[in-house]
Motif scaffolding. Structure first.
Motif, mmCIF file in Angstrom:
data_model
loop_
_atom_site.group_PDB
_atom_site.id
_atom_site.type_symbol
_atom_site.label_atom_id
_atom_site.label_comp_id
_atom_site.label_asym_id
_atom_site.label_seq_id
_atom_site.Cartn_x
_atom_site.Cartn_y
_atom_site.Cartn_z
ATOM 1 N N LEU A 97 0.948 -1.226 0.014
ATOM 2 C CA LEU A 97 -0.004 0.041 -0.169
ATOM 3 C C LEU A 97 0.927 1.368 0.060
ATOM 4 N N ALA A 98 0.560 2.277 -0.759
ATOM 5 C CA ALA A 98 1.175 3.525 -0.777
ATOM 6 C C ALA A 98 0.041 4.733 -1.099
ATOM 7 N N PHE A 99 0.374 5.608 0.053
ATOM 8 C CA PHE A 99 -0.879 6.771 -0.197
ATOM 9 C C PHE A 99 0.052 8.013 0.034
ATOM 10 N N PRO A 100 0.608 8.552 -0.686
ATOM 11 C CA PRO A 100 1.320 9.785 -0.596
ATOM 12 C C PRO A 100 0.535 11.074 -0.179
ATOM 13 N N ARG A 101 -0.933 11.114 -0.255
ATOM 14 C CA ARG A 101 -1.618 11.970 0.201
ATOM 15 C C ARG A 101 -2.832 11.489 1.295
ATOM 16 N N LEU A 102 -2.495 10.688 2.110
ATOM 17 C CA LEU A 102 -3.132 9.855 3.093
ATOM 18 C C LEU A 102 -3.616 11.167 4.160
ATOM 19 N N ALA A 103 -4.940 11.253 4.487
ATOM 20 C CA ALA A 103 -5.307 12.195 5.473
ATOM 21 C C ALA A 103 -4.720 11.815 6.763
ATOM 22 N N GLN A 104 -4.681 12.838 7.481
ATOM 23 C CA GLN A 104 -3.873 12.656 8.970
ATOM 24 C C GLN A 104 -5.172 11.935 9.805
ATOM 25 N N PHE A 105 -4.642 10.672 10.506
ATOM 26 C CA PHE A 105 -5.576 10.147 11.477
ATOM 27 C C PHE A 105 -4.657 8.905 11.825
ATOM 28 N N ASP A 106 -5.080 8.367 13.008
ATOM 29 C CA ASP A 106 -4.452 7.213 13.692
ATOM 30 C C ASP A 106 -4.601 5.974 12.925
ATOM 31 N N VAL A 107 -3.331 5.735 11.904
ATOM 32 C CA VAL A 107 -3.192 4.628 11.165
ATOM 33 C C VAL A 107 -3.044 3.513 11.960
ATOM 34 N N ASP A 108 -2.337 3.396 12.934
ATOM 35 C CA ASP A 108 -1.980 2.244 13.690
ATOM 36 C C ASP A 108 -3.073 1.289 14.053
ATOM 37 N N LYS A 109 -4.180 1.854 14.511
ATOM 38 C CA LYS A 109 -5.435 0.890 14.671
ATOM 39 C C LYS A 109 -5.900 0.162 13.524
ATOM 40 N N HIS A 110 -6.028 1.009 12.452
ATOM 41 C CA HIS A 110 -6.387 0.350 11.193
ATOM 42 C C HIS A 110 -5.481 -0.781 10.711
ATOM 43 N N ILE A 111 -4.088 -0.512 10.814
ATOM 44 C CA ILE A 111 -3.036 -1.578 10.434
ATOM 45 C C ILE A 111 -3.247 -2.702 11.554
ATOM 46 N N LYS A 112 -3.572 -2.511 12.528
ATOM 47 C CA LYS A 112 -3.862 -3.425 13.710
ATOM 48 C C LYS A 112 -5.210 -4.390 13.171
ATOM 49 N N THR A 113 -6.171 -3.690 12.616
ATOM 50 C CA THR A 113 -7.282 -4.326 12.082
ATOM 51 C C THR A 113 -7.070 -5.534 10.972
ATOM 52 N N LEU A 114 -6.032 -4.690 10.169
ATOM 53 C CA LEU A 114 -5.682 -5.430 8.845
ATOM 54 C C LEU A 114 -4.944 -6.792 8.990
ATOM 55 N N VAL A 115 -3.828 -6.645 10.000
ATOM 56 C CA VAL A 115 -3.050 -7.869 10.335
ATOM 57 C C VAL A 115 -3.851 -8.898 11.024
ATOM 58 N N SER A 116 -4.905 -8.565 11.926
ATOM 59 C CA SER A 116 -5.396 -9.336 12.674
ATOM 60 C C SER A 116 -6.567 -10.159 11.698
ATOM 61 N N ARG A 117 -6.971 -9.716 10.784
ATOM 62 C CA ARG A 117 -7.718 -10.394 9.619
ATOM 63 C C ARG A 117 -6.847 -11.270 8.715
ATOM 64 N N CYS A 118 -5.919 -10.522 8.149
ATOM 65 C CA CYS A 118 -5.117 -11.216 7.252
ATOM 66 C C CYS A 118 -3.796 -11.823 7.807
ATOM 67 N N LYS A 119 -4.045 -13.166 8.414
ATOM 68 C CA LYS A 119 -2.925 -13.507 9.075
ATOM 69 C C LYS A 119 -1.949 -14.600 8.230
ATOM 70 N N ASN A 120 -2.362 -14.577 6.758
ATOM 71 C CA ASN A 120 -1.475 -15.224 5.857
ATOM 72 C C ASN A 120 -0.300 -14.458 5.443
ATOM 73 N N LEU A 121 -0.239 -13.399 5.716
ATOM 74 C CA LEU A 121 0.764 -12.283 5.016
ATOM 75 C C LEU A 121 1.972 -12.698 5.299
ATOM 76 N N THR A 122 2.740 -12.863 4.210
ATOM 77 C CA THR A 122 4.349 -13.197 4.140
ATOM 78 C C THR A 122 4.939 -11.865 3.657
ATOM 79 N N ALA A 123 4.343 -10.886 3.147
ATOM 80 C CA ALA A 123 5.112 -9.729 2.617
ATOM 81 C C ALA A 123 4.422 -8.452 2.969
ATOM 82 N N LEU A 124 4.680 -7.526 3.428
ATOM 83 C CA LEU A 124 3.933 -6.429 3.811
ATOM 84 C C LEU A 124 4.558 -5.016 3.749
#
Length: 337
Positions: free
Chosen positions: A233-260
């Motif tokens: 994922l690449a977002f040069p113009r991503l809005a300012q917010f707490d990204v960490d909590k959404h990344i935590k949701t992502l990795v808790s759902r997609c537990k087969n990730l080998t490359a991020l």
């Protein structure tokens, strides 16, 4: 010449003629000047040579080959225009050029592709379609649904949102998808709704240079396929917010990730803790350029805890974060990574 004179001598002896002088055969024993005079005195025109019968090889035309061989030849054509030109040879070759086995992979780079031709490519059973920096001309498509596409690359592909929606809505079996946009008419919400039904997706890359809101980002991480193994994922113009909590949701759902890979996303040290918690058994490669990762201890903990992690790409931040010396120290401590 010596071999030829010997053969002539043998024939003359068989016919009862006297043999030439032996000095013709000892050319290596005489001087170069005398050898030249001896060869000049020999009249080749008076000697009858026997002609050898040559077996004529029958010529084979391309159309005389069986269908299996012609299909093998056509499948090795790397350029679409060559395949189209071959279709002009005859009606039989044209039918073979339209065989589904040839239309498995198509690559277009810096081209303008009309929707009619794109219809033909996809409906013929194309499985690997790459439209890199391609402009799709037209307002609508008429694709078979679902299509057989398994790998789709739309990197910097320009098309109307309706066309993109129709392409992606037909890709229910796609396993690899790459999207990249540099213009504002494709919004973050459009992208999220386009990919939410791709349940078989295993590899996904998204680079969106337009504005990307927190709502769109949240929708994306909550609707990505749980089968996904490689994510960028690449977002040069991503809005300012707490990204960490959404990344935590992502990795808790997609537990087969080998490359991020998370580029231009302002994650903090808290994301590293989420990776350790949810991706410890699987993650092999992690890449980020976030300037907000500042604790070398957190990075060291990540390398120590995740035994399968072999590639870690992180950016040094000088005095406000990880320094070059911190990274070199980690490299000495973990030479195998």
């Amino acid at each position: 010449v010596i071999t030829y004179l010997k053969s002539v001598s043998t024939k003359m002896s068989k016919r009862g003629h006297s043999q030439p002088s032996t000095e013709y055969y000892n050319l290596n024993m005489v001087s170069r000047r005398k050898r030249r005079k001896m060869l000049e005195s020999f009249n080749v025109q008076n000697v009858k040579l026997e002609k050898m019968d040559l077996t004529l090889v029958p010529t084979v035309q391309f159309e005389d080959l069986p269908n299996e061989i012609i299909l093998k030849v056509l499948s090795n054509l790397t350029k679409t225009r060559d395949l189209i030109r071959c279709g002009r040879i005859s009606k039989r070759i044209r039918e073979l050029c339209l065989d589904e086995t040839i239309w498995k992979t198509f690559i277009f780079i810096y081209k303008s592709v009309p929707t009619d031709f794109l219809n033909l490519v996809v409906n013929k059973g194309c499985e690997n379609l790459r439209l890199h920096c391609v402009k799709i001309g037209g307002d609508s498509l008429n694709l078979m649904n679902p299509s057989r596409l398994k790998c789709l690359d739309l990197t910097y592909c320009r098309a109307k949102v309706g066309v993109l929606r129709e392409i992606l809505s037909s890709c229910k079996n796609v396993e690899k998808l790459f999207l990249s946009y540099t213009y504002d008419d494709v919004t973050g919400s459009n992208v999220c709704h386009l990919v939410q039904h791709l349940v078989k997706l295993k590899e996904f890359g998204l680079r969106h240079k337009a504005e990307f809101s927190e709502e769109s980002f949240e929708h994306l991480v909550n609707n990505l396929s749980t089968r996904i193994e490689k994510l960028g994922l690449a977002f040069p113009r991503l809005a300012q917010f707490d990204v960490d909590k959404h990344i935590k949701t992502l990795v808790s759902r997609c537990k087969n990730l080998t490359a991020l890979s998370l580029l231009d996303i302002q994650i903090t040290d808290n994301t590293l803790d989420s990776l350790i918690e949810h991706l410890k058994p699987t993650l092999v490669e992690f890449c980020t350029n976030s300037p907000r990762i500042r604790l070398a201890v957190k990075v060291q903990n990540l390398l120590t805890s995740m035994q399968k992690l072999k590639i870690l790409k992180i950016k040094e931040m000088g005095s406000n974060g990880m320094t070059t010396e911190d990274i070199k120290k980690l490299q000495r401590q973990y030479p195998e990574k």
